[in-house]
Design a protein around this motif. Sequence first.
Motif, PDB file in Angstrom:
ATOM      1  N   ALA A 189       9.362  -3.809   0.994  1.00  0.00           N
ATOM      2  CA  ALA A 189       8.709  -4.326  -0.201  1.00  0.00           C
ATOM      3  C   ALA A 189       7.766  -3.307  -0.821  1.00  0.00           C
ATOM      4  O   ALA A 189       7.354  -3.447  -1.969  1.00  0.00           O
ATOM      5  CB  ALA A 189       7.938  -5.602   0.145  1.00  0.00           C
ATOM      6  N   GLY A 190       7.423  -2.276  -0.047  1.00  0.00           N
ATOM      7  CA  GLY A 190       6.442  -1.321  -0.528  1.00  0.00           C
ATOM      8  C   GLY A 190       5.026  -1.842  -0.330  1.00  0.00           C
ATOM      9  O   GLY A 190       4.785  -3.051  -0.276  1.00  0.00           O
ATOM     10  N   ILE A 191       4.103  -0.922  -0.197  1.00  0.00           N
ATOM     11  CA  ILE A 191       2.708  -1.265   0.088  1.00  0.00           C
ATOM     12  C   ILE A 191       1.801  -0.544  -0.907  1.00  0.00           C
ATOM     13  O   ILE A 191       2.048   0.613  -1.254  1.00  0.00           O
ATOM     14  CB  ILE A 191       2.345  -0.851   1.528  1.00  0.00           C
ATOM     15  N   ARG A 362      -0.353   5.271   9.343  1.00  0.00           N
ATOM     16  CA  ARG A 362      -0.848   5.368   7.964  1.00  0.00           C
ATOM     17  C   ARG A 362      -0.123   6.497   7.216  1.00  0.00           C
ATOM     18  O   ARG A 362       0.321   6.305   6.072  1.00  0.00           O
ATOM     19  CB  ARG A 362      -2.353   5.616   7.972  1.00  0.00           C
ATOM     20  N   ALA A 363       0.019   7.656   7.844  1.00  0.00           N
ATOM     21  CA  ALA A 363       0.711   8.771   7.203  1.00  0.00           C
ATOM     22  C   ALA A 363       2.175   8.429   6.923  1.00  0.00           C
ATOM     23  O   ALA A 363       2.730   8.827   5.900  1.00  0.00           O
ATOM     24  CB  ALA A 363       0.615  10.014   8.096  1.00  0.00           C
ATOM     25  N   ARG A 364       2.785   7.676   7.820  1.00  0.00           N
ATOM     26  CA  ARG A 364       4.194   7.279   7.653  1.00  0.00           C
ATOM     27  C   ARG A 364       4.372   6.419   6.406  1.00  0.00           C
ATOM     28  O   ARG A 364       5.311   6.619   5.627  1.00  0.00           O
ATOM     29  CB  ARG A 364       4.643   6.506   8.897  1.00  0.00           C
ATOM     30  N   VAL A 365       3.483   5.476   6.188  1.00  0.00           N
ATOM     31  CA  VAL A 365       3.574   4.595   5.026  1.00  0.00           C
ATOM     32  C   VAL A 365       3.465   5.390   3.729  1.00  0.00           C
ATOM     33  O   VAL A 365       4.161   5.103   2.743  1.00  0.00           O
ATOM     34  CB  VAL A 365       2.484   3.508   5.092  1.00  0.00           C
ATOM     35  N   LEU A 366       2.614   6.389   3.727  1.00  0.00           N
ATOM     36  CA  LEU A 366       2.405   7.178   2.511  1.00  0.00           C
ATOM     37  C   LEU A 366       3.598   8.065   2.180  1.00  0.00           C
ATOM     38  O   LEU A 366       3.685   8.602   1.079  1.00  0.00           O
ATOM     39  CB  LEU A 366       1.154   8.045   2.662  1.00  0.00           C
ATOM     40  N   ASP A 367       4.528   8.206   3.115  1.00  0.00           N
ATOM     41  CA  ASP A 367       5.675   9.083   2.935  1.00  0.00           C
ATOM     42  C   ASP A 367       6.953   8.283   2.672  1.00  0.00           C
ATOM     43  O   ASP A 367       7.878   8.286   3.466  1.00  0.00           O
ATOM     44  CB  ASP A 367       5.846   9.968   4.175  1.00  0.00           C
ATOM     45  N   PHE A 369       7.052   4.746   1.637  1.00  0.00           N
ATOM     46  CA  PHE A 369       7.008   3.304   1.817  1.00  0.00           C
ATOM     47  C   PHE A 369       5.970   2.621   0.918  1.00  0.00           C
ATOM     48  O   PHE A 369       5.603   1.471   1.170  1.00  0.00           O
ATOM     49  CB  PHE A 369       6.718   2.962   3.281  1.00  0.00           C
ATOM     50  N   THR A 370       5.503   3.301  -0.122  1.00  0.00           N
ATOM     51  CA  THR A 370       4.520   2.692  -1.013  1.00  0.00           C
ATOM     52  C   THR A 370       5.214   1.906  -2.119  1.00  0.00           C
ATOM     53  O   THR A 370       6.417   2.056  -2.364  1.00  0.00           O
ATOM     54  CB  THR A 370       3.623   3.763  -1.664  1.00  0.00           C
ATOM     55  N   GLU A 371       4.439   1.082  -2.808  1.00  0.00           N
ATOM     56  CA  GLU A 371       4.984   0.335  -3.942  1.00  0.00           C
ATOM     57  C   GLU A 371       5.559   1.283  -4.990  1.00  0.00           C
ATOM     58  O   GLU A 371       6.610   1.014  -5.574  1.00  0.00           O
ATOM     59  CB  GLU A 371       3.902  -0.540  -4.571  1.00  0.00           C
ATOM     60  N   ARG A 372       4.870   2.389  -5.258  1.00  0.00           N
ATOM     61  CA  ARG A 372       5.355   3.327  -6.265  1.00  0.00           C
ATOM     62  C   ARG A 372       6.681   3.940  -5.841  1.00  0.00           C
ATOM     63  O   ARG A 372       7.580   4.132  -6.667  1.00  0.00           O
ATOM     64  CB  ARG A 372       4.308   4.407  -6.510  1.00  0.00           C
ATOM     65  N   ASP A 373       6.849   4.241  -4.549  1.00  0.00           N
ATOM     66  CA  ASP A 373       8.134   4.752  -4.064  1.00  0.00           C
ATOM     67  C   ASP A 373       9.253   3.755  -4.339  1.00  0.00           C
ATOM     68  O   ASP A 373      10.337   4.121  -4.804  1.00  0.00           O
ATOM     69  CB  ASP A 373       8.065   5.030  -2.556  1.00  0.00           C
ATOM     70  N   VAL A 374       8.987   2.486  -4.039  1.00  0.00           N
ATOM     71  CA  VAL A 374       9.988   1.440  -4.256  1.00  0.00           C
ATOM     72  C   VAL A 374      10.271   1.270  -5.750  1.00  0.00           C
ATOM     73  O   VAL A 374      11.429   1.173  -6.171  1.00  0.00           O
ATOM     74  CB  VAL A 374       9.525   0.110  -3.631  1.00  0.00           C
ATOM     75  N   MET A 375       9.230   1.247  -6.553  1.00  0.00           N
ATOM     76  CA  MET A 375       9.407   1.058  -7.992  1.00  0.00           C
ATOM     77  C   MET A 375      10.232   2.186  -8.613  1.00  0.00           C
ATOM     78  O   MET A 375      11.118   1.943  -9.434  1.00  0.00           O
ATOM     79  CB  MET A 375       8.041   0.946  -8.673  1.00  0.00           C
TER      80      MET A 375
END
Length: 388
Positions: A189-191, A362-367, A369-375
């Motif tokens: 879903a992205g974060i 935390r570093a993994r999510v930023l690479d 898995f963020t909302e902007r990545d999904v969008m």
Amino acid sequence: MSQPLSSNLPSSALQGRKLVFVVTEDWFFASHFLPMARAARELGLDVAVVTRVRSHRDIIEATGARVIPLQAERRSLNPMAAGYAAGQLASILKAEKADLVHCIALRSILIGGFAAAMAGISERVYALTGLGFLGARMDMIGRLAQRAVRLLVRGLETAKTRYLFENTDDPKLLGLDPADPRVTIVGGAGIDPKALHPEPLPAQPPLKVAVVARMLWSKGIDLAVEAVQAARAQGAAIELSLYGAPDPSNPKAIPEATLRTWSAEPGITWHGATRNIAAVWRDHHVACLPSRGGEGLPRTLLEAAACGRAIVTSDVPGCRTLVRDNIEGRIVPPDDAASLTEVLVLLAGRPDLVARMGDAARARVLDGFTERDVMDAVKRLYSAVLAP
């Protein structure tokens, strides 16, 4: 996370074209898919969400999307009921003059795919967000059910159909190669990493472990309880918090009486559902999800990782997509309480390891898995599907 999709179609060419999401429940869309609605609006698309409306209309409409009620039973297996829902949906799609239909989860793919065919719409996105209890079954019945799902979904395919997945295992269940240009993989879903961010870890001991999930047997809640009981019996200072409610419409729901019995045990507390995820992870060291399978990419793990918490989860699709063993956390075999106990006992004595894994999470999510990545991945997908 996404497969590259090239399209030279400018956003202005999409202005005013209509995208219709089909999803069974408004809460499910509000919880997981708002970034996709926002991505479509950034492209200039006119967005509608067809769903069973409960109490999340305002949240969805805040993205600029319109909400259209659909009267359909989420868990009904009655073919006549499903046929009625498909007919109702086809009428909506015709009235909306939809250019693209995005169906989310298996039931919506089946009903939405039939409805799109009846409405003459070939531009479709099928988003399989895990197989639920079908994915958690590895016996003959489970394999037959998965084969039937493959035949049904692929039978609703057109030349303009594209597939959206949250891990690289699920495409294979439909007979698709994850590298197929028709397939896009997104980071769940992205974060929003600004809304969920790391806070200082609580003092140890005890090691505070939390499971945030629907209270379902398929999520392995009982395994977490059994493992913590065994770890405490070995003298480990561990406490377990369960956050979530049973889902009465799900055949795998854990009875409330069982949850209350567990909560009466020393070191185990069932808190019910929560909306304050940041507060949960502020007060805990480790996120645990010993799932038996059927996941897409669990949002609960993304949330915990964004908050800088180590993760203990099982070696099943979706969970192993995010977590790498001994980096962001620990991976244990599914349905193995003994292995889970061993890992929890280890972490209870290694606060340095818990902190290091939390930083890596935390570093993994930023690479990716963020909302902007999904969008951004979804915007490329929509542009490709709607290209001439």
